[in-house]
Scaffold this motif. Structure first.
Motif, PDB file in Angstrom:
ATOM      1  N   LEU A  59       0.647  -1.282   0.323  1.00 15.20           N
ATOM      2  CA  LEU A  59       0.295   0.214   0.182  1.00 15.20           C
ATOM      3  C   LEU A  59       0.797   1.353  -0.425  1.00 15.20           C
ATOM      4  CD1 LEU A  59      -2.886   1.550   0.442  1.00 15.20           C
ATOM      5  CD2 LEU A  59      -2.622   0.994   2.581  1.00 15.20           C
ATOM      6  N   LEU A  60       1.772   1.781   0.881  1.00 18.97           N
ATOM      7  CA  LEU A  60       3.033   2.002   0.669  1.00 18.97           C
ATOM      8  C   LEU A  60       3.684   2.694  -0.580  1.00 18.97           C
ATOM      9  CD1 LEU A  60       4.442   1.930   4.693  1.00 18.97           C
ATOM     10  CD2 LEU A  60       2.737   3.268   3.558  1.00 18.97           C
ATOM     11  N   LEU A  61       3.785   1.733  -0.895  1.00 17.29           N
ATOM     12  CA  LEU A  61       4.302   1.357  -2.249  1.00 17.29           C
ATOM     13  C   LEU A  61       3.658   1.826  -3.651  1.00 17.29           C
ATOM     14  CD1 LEU A  61       6.810   0.591  -4.347  1.00 17.29           C
ATOM     15  CD2 LEU A  61       6.003  -1.089  -4.355  1.00 17.29           C
ATOM     16  N   GLU A  62       2.318   1.471  -3.680  1.00 16.84           N
ATOM     17  CA  GLU A  62       1.265   2.640  -4.245  1.00 16.84           C
ATOM     18  C   GLU A  62       1.121   3.600  -4.392  1.00 16.84           C
ATOM     19  OE1 GLU A  62      -3.161   2.654  -5.610  1.00 16.84           O
ATOM     20  OE2 GLU A  62      -2.491   0.713  -4.639  1.00 16.84           O
ATOM     21  N   GLN A  63       1.170   3.883  -2.946  1.00 18.51           N
ATOM     22  CA  GLN A  63       1.150   5.483  -2.564  1.00 18.51           C
ATOM     23  C   GLN A  63       2.565   6.578  -3.520  1.00 18.51           C
ATOM     24  OE1 GLN A  63       0.690   5.780   1.342  1.00 18.51           O
ATOM     25  NE2 GLN A  63      -1.642   4.965   1.210  1.00 18.51           N
ATOM     26  N   ASP A  64       3.758   5.971  -2.945  1.00 15.62           N
ATOM     27  CA  ASP A  64       4.952   6.534  -3.179  1.00 15.62           C
ATOM     28  C   ASP A  64       4.943   6.803  -5.329  1.00 15.62           C
ATOM     29  OD1 ASP A  64       5.754   6.585  -0.924  1.00 15.62           O
ATOM     30  OD2 ASP A  64       6.895   5.828  -0.498  1.00 15.62           O
ATOM     31  N   ILE A  65       4.084   5.666  -5.688  1.00 16.15           N
ATOM     32  CA  ILE A  65       4.007   6.038  -7.395  1.00 16.15           C
ATOM     33  C   ILE A  65       2.972   6.524  -7.181  1.00 16.15           C
ATOM     34  CG2 ILE A  65       3.977   3.918  -9.196  1.00 16.15           C
ATOM     35  CD1 ILE A  65       5.460   2.033  -7.619  1.00 16.15           C
ATOM     36  N   ARG A  66       2.657   6.721  -7.009  1.00 19.52           N
ATOM     37  CA  ARG A  66       1.232   7.884  -7.209  1.00 19.52           C
ATOM     38  C   ARG A  66       2.241   9.072  -7.143  1.00 19.52           C
ATOM     39  NH1 ARG A  66      -3.964   6.735  -7.828  1.00 19.52           N
ATOM     40  NH2 ARG A  66      -4.532   4.710  -7.724  1.00 19.52           N
ATOM     41  N   ARG A  67       2.049   9.795  -6.364  1.00 21.32           N
ATOM     42  CA  ARG A  67       3.239  10.554  -5.469  1.00 21.32           C
ATOM     43  C   ARG A  67       4.358  11.248  -6.436  1.00 21.32           C
ATOM     44  NH1 ARG A  67       4.706   9.367  -1.122  1.00 21.32           N
ATOM     45  NH2 ARG A  67       3.269   9.419  -0.216  1.00 21.32           N
ATOM     46  N   SER A  68       5.266  10.435  -6.481  1.00 23.58           N
ATOM     47  CA  SER A  68       6.507  10.294  -7.788  1.00 23.58           C
ATOM     48  C   SER A  68       5.998  10.189  -9.129  1.00 23.58           C
ATOM     49  CB  SER A  68       7.232   8.794  -7.049  1.00 23.58           C
ATOM     50  OG  SER A  68       6.934   7.768  -8.117  1.00 23.58           O
ATOM     51  N   TYR A  69       5.136  10.237  -9.612  1.00 21.76           N
ATOM     52  CA  TYR A  69       4.462  10.045 -10.603  1.00 21.76           C
ATOM     53  C   TYR A  69       4.175  11.690 -11.349  1.00 21.76           C
ATOM     54  CZ  TYR A  69       2.902   9.128 -15.440  1.00 21.76           C
ATOM     55  OH  TYR A  69       1.981   8.913 -16.685  1.00 21.76           O
ATOM     56  N   ASN A  70       3.204  11.613 -10.011  1.00 17.39           N
ATOM     57  CA  ASN A  70       3.300  13.535 -10.099  1.00 17.39           C
ATOM     58  C   ASN A  70       3.243  14.482 -10.223  1.00 17.39           C
ATOM     59  OD1 ASN A  70       0.327  12.238 -10.813  1.00 17.39           O
ATOM     60  ND2 ASN A  70       0.090  12.154  -8.503  1.00 17.39           N
ATOM     61  N   ASP A  71       5.053  14.405  -9.686  1.00 14.45           N
ATOM     62  CA  ASP A  71       6.113  15.371  -9.117  1.00 14.45           C
ATOM     63  C   ASP A  71       7.223  14.730 -10.144  1.00 14.45           C
ATOM     64  OD1 ASP A  71       7.525  13.023  -7.794  1.00 14.45           O
ATOM     65  OD2 ASP A  71       7.140  13.696  -6.177  1.00 14.45           O
ATOM     66  N   LYS A  72       7.005  13.561 -10.580  1.00 10.31           N
ATOM     67  CA  LYS A  72       8.381  13.265 -11.814  1.00 10.31           C
ATOM     68  C   LYS A  72       9.597  12.738 -12.164  1.00 10.31           C
ATOM     69  CE  LYS A  72       5.166  15.606 -14.973  1.00 10.31           C
ATOM     70  NZ  LYS A  72       4.226  15.215 -15.670  1.00 10.31           N
ATOM     71  N   SER A  73       9.715  12.473 -10.385  1.00 12.23           N
ATOM     72  CA  SER A  73      11.012  11.856  -9.381  1.00 12.23           C
ATOM     73  C   SER A  73      10.710  10.035  -9.795  1.00 12.23           C
ATOM     74  CB  SER A  73      10.840  12.203  -8.167  1.00 12.23           C
ATOM     75  OG  SER A  73       9.607  11.828  -8.030  1.00 12.23           O
ATOM     76  N   LEU A  74       9.620  10.171 -10.319  1.00 17.99           N
ATOM     77  CA  LEU A  74       9.601   8.282 -10.575  1.00 17.99           C
ATOM     78  C   LEU A  74      10.831   8.178 -11.147  1.00 17.99           C
ATOM     79  CD1 LEU A  74       7.950   5.630 -10.115  1.00 17.99           C
ATOM     80  CD2 LEU A  74       6.428   5.968 -12.365  1.00 17.99           C
ATOM     81  N   SER A  75      10.815   8.806 -12.480  1.00 19.89           N
ATOM     82  CA  SER A  75      11.654   8.242 -13.999  1.00 19.89           C
ATOM     83  C   SER A  75      12.845   7.856 -13.245  1.00 19.89           C
ATOM     84  CB  SER A  75      11.841   8.967 -14.820  1.00 19.89           C
ATOM     85  OG  SER A  75      11.939   9.876 -14.123  1.00 19.89           O
ATOM     86  N   GLU A  76      13.109   8.464 -12.350  1.00 25.99           N
ATOM     87  CA  GLU A  76      14.667   8.219 -11.210  1.00 25.99           C
ATOM     88  C   GLU A  76      14.768   7.450 -10.298  1.00 25.99           C
ATOM     89  OE1 GLU A  76      15.727  12.093  -8.301  1.00 25.99           O
ATOM     90  OE2 GLU A  76      15.348  13.408 -10.055  1.00 25.99           O
ATOM     91  N   ALA A  77      13.643   6.913  -9.685  1.00 26.34           N
ATOM     92  CA  ALA A  77      13.761   5.765  -9.003  1.00 26.34           C
ATOM     93  C   ALA A  77      13.807   4.461  -9.984  1.00 26.34           C
ATOM     94  CB  ALA A  77      12.376   5.537  -8.110  1.00 26.34           C
ATOM     95  N   ALA A  78      13.072   4.051 -11.140  1.00 27.80           N
ATOM     96  CA  ALA A  78      12.931   3.800 -12.113  1.00 27.80           C
ATOM     97  C   ALA A  78      14.637   3.332 -12.781  1.00 27.80           C
ATOM     98  CB  ALA A  78      11.846   3.933 -13.006  1.00 27.80           C
ATOM     99  N   LYS A  79      14.959   4.259 -12.805  1.00 28.78           N
ATOM    100  CA  LYS A  79      15.861   4.101 -13.646  1.00 28.78           C
ATOM    101  C   LYS A  79      17.534   3.342 -12.680  1.00 28.78           C
ATOM    102  CE  LYS A  79      19.732   7.248 -15.843  1.00 28.78           C
ATOM    103  NZ  LYS A  79      20.389   8.136 -16.383  1.00 28.78           N
ATOM    104  N   ARG A  80      17.132   4.150 -11.372  1.00 32.13           N
ATOM    105  CA  ARG A  80      18.225   3.770 -10.097  1.00 32.13           C
ATOM    106  C   ARG A  80      17.707   1.963  -9.946  1.00 32.13           C
ATOM    107  NH1 ARG A  80      21.013   1.379  -8.052  1.00 32.13           N
ATOM    108  NH2 ARG A  80      22.123   1.790  -6.021  1.00 32.13           N
TER     109      ARG A  80
END
Length: 424
Positions: free
Chosen positions: A95-116
């Motif tokens: 559940l925490l992961l889903e919330q973080d994925i939603r938040r990071s997708y909106n603030d454009k930081s998801l790509s950094e996490a995915a790349k790492r």
């Protein structure tokens, strides 16, 4: 009797008090001089700190820094540290992961996490970005079990232990992954350091190639620069000045221009091949570009002035009457040169060799433009990770070991030069 003793001791005490006052004034004067000297060197010290020491400190930090997941997924990074890593985490972490994925997708930081995470487990980047796009279209999960099932429906790899182990490793604020990878090592799922796979174990060979090429270039520069520096040091002043202009002439043009000129000269239709063909020395154009000899030639041209200047500064200070004295005592010119003159040039040889070797190790433009893919040095890969893949951690790790090699060479030079200074 007591009065005479007091009178006898009072001048001695007065002199001792005067000496003590004099020592205190001398100490204050010395302290003021030291503060003045410190004030004079403070701007230079601050400048050196800002442009030299601070970048090195940042380089060392980048080599072990691991901030991407902590910025993008703060809840998961804070919670997963309690996970044992032996079985899938509780549904609450999904559940925490889903919330973080939603938040990071909106603030454009998801790509950094995915790349790492993709550097730890190939293929996670596309899975994470696809999951982020899907979650952006759906309403938030109402329970932890729903979030877990939704992630598993998106991709079955969310239910694999290796995926969560990669997340746990990337959630740490510091990592040894980059430093290990720069030494062709990696850490397995049990935390053991093992050799990297054959397709990833390339950096030790590149380091060996870099050091070997730098050694060959420096050796050629020494063999060519020593007689030239001797000629400069022993020639009359007017002739030596003209020769010195020729030595300094390459500094009047930029490194990129000089390297580009070698591209023009060494190509098959270039000036050098045209000259060899016109003289009849070759029957067809030679391949002088995009190979190892071309890199050696261009680097020697760049580094030769540094070697000559290092040698010349030492040779010019050697008194000429040493050689004349040896000759007058019956020594042959060759013996006098080897036994008397050559040992006095060793400080210049050592400093020139060290300077040229360290510079050759770090060159990027010349091998990149003139060499083939098999001739690229470690600086090429540092530039690749810096400019193309934007992997600052890997670039910094490669730079750390390059810096370490230079420091070790300097320490070795200092150890070898210390007995010479003591004898001098």
């Amino acid at each position: 009797m007591d009065t005479s003793l007091t009178l006898a001791e009072s001048p001695a005490e007065e002199k001792a008090a005067q000496r003590q006052q004099l020592k205190q004034r001398l100490k204050r004067s010395q302290r003021r001089q030291q503060l003045k000297a410190l004030a004079l060197v403070a701007p230079l010290f601050l400048f050196t700190l800002l442009v030299f020491l601070l970048p090195i400190a940042l380089l060392l930090q980048k080599a072990v820094e691991n901030p991407e997941l902590q910025r993008a997924w703060p809840q998961v990074s804070a919670t997963i540290s309690d996970w044992d890593g032996q079985r899938l985490p509780e549904a609450s972490l999904f559940l925490l992961l889903e919330q973080d994925i939603r938040r990071s997708y909106n603030d454009k930081s998801l790509s950094e996490a995915a790349k790492r995470l993709n550097t730890l487990d190939a293929g996670l980047r596309s899975m994470i970005m696809r999951t982020g796009r899907q979650f952006n279209r759906l309403a938030p999960a109402s329970s932890a079990e729903q979030a877990k099932q939704r992630l598993l429906d998106q991709d079955q790899r969310w239910g694999e232990l290796s995926t969560w182990q990669a997340i746990a490793e990337a959630s740490s604020p510091y990592t040894s992954q980059y430093l290990l990878a720069a030494l062709d090592l990696q850490q397995n799922s049990q935390g053991e350091i093992v050799a990297a796979s054959a397709d990833q174990a390339i950096y030790l060979n590149i380091y060996a190639r870099t050091l070997w090429m730098a050694f060959i270039v420096t050796l050629i520069s020494l063999l060519l620069g020593f007689p030239l520096a001797y000629w400069l040091a022993t020639s009359p002043a007017k002739q030596a000045n003209l020769l010195m202009i020729g030595v300094l002439l390459p500094f009047w043009t930029s490194l990129l221009v000089r390297t580009s000129a070698w591209v023009v000269l060494l190509q098959k239709e270039g000036l050098l091949n045209s000259l060899l063909l016109s003289l009849g020395w070759v029957n067809e154009p030679l391949t002088l570009l995009f190979n190892r000899p071309g890199v050696y030639l261009a680097l020697v041209h760049i580094l030769l002035p540094f070697m000559v200047l290092s040698l010349y500064s030492v040779m010019k200070a050697i008194p000429p009457y040493y050689m004349r004295a040896a000759l007058s005592l019956g020594a042959r010119p060759s013996i006098a040169f080897i036994r008397v003159y050559l040992p006095q040039t060793l400080p210049g040889v050592a400093s020139g060799f060290l300077l040229c070797f360290i510079m050759a190790v770090g060159y990027y433009i010349t091998p990149a433009l003139i060499g083939s893919p098999q001739d690229q040095m470690i600086s090429y890969f540092i530039a690749y990770y810096t400019n193309q893949t934007i992997n600052w951690g890997m670039a910094s790790a490669l730079g750390v070991f390059l810096l370490l090699a230079s420091v070790l060479l300097f320490v070795l030079y200092s150890r070898l030069a210390a007995p010479q200074r003591q004898l001098g």
